[in-house]
Scaffold this motif. Sequence first.
Motif: not given
Length: 147
Positions: A2-12, A14-20
């Motif tokens: 779960l920590k690896g998944f959380r790190d992946f999701i909160t990586r910059g 992924v967030i930038d892609l979601a906003v785009a």
Amino acid sequence: MLKGFRDFITRGNVIDLAVAVVIGAAFTAVVNAVVTGLINPVISMFFEADSLNEAMQVELFGGSVLSFGLILGAIINFLVVAAVVYFVFVMPMNHVKQRAEERIRSGQPPAAGDPPTPTEVELLGQIRDLLAEQAGSAQTGGKHAGS
């Protein structure tokens, strides 16, 4: 796991892609409104069709239809999107970046939000200090291990 998944999701990225993606979806609505409200009425005036999809159609012998208007509409949509992306996002960002580079080249202090940029001499001094610290800790660690 779960920590690896959380790190992946909160990586910059992924967030930038979601906003785009969200901005892109909203932007699509704007482009569709421009095409529906501006371009299609002009097309209907010239080609006597309700939209580009119905304009410039050529019937073939087997009953198939070539829709040149559909292709033209896709090209116009692409050009509208590309123009807005360039003039709203790319050009202003390039201007900001260019001003920051000019400020650095001229020796002016950075703008209020810019992080301070160390000089080459400062960077070399930091590297020297880190190397000396590492060499000192290696010698100290060796003496303690032998005692």
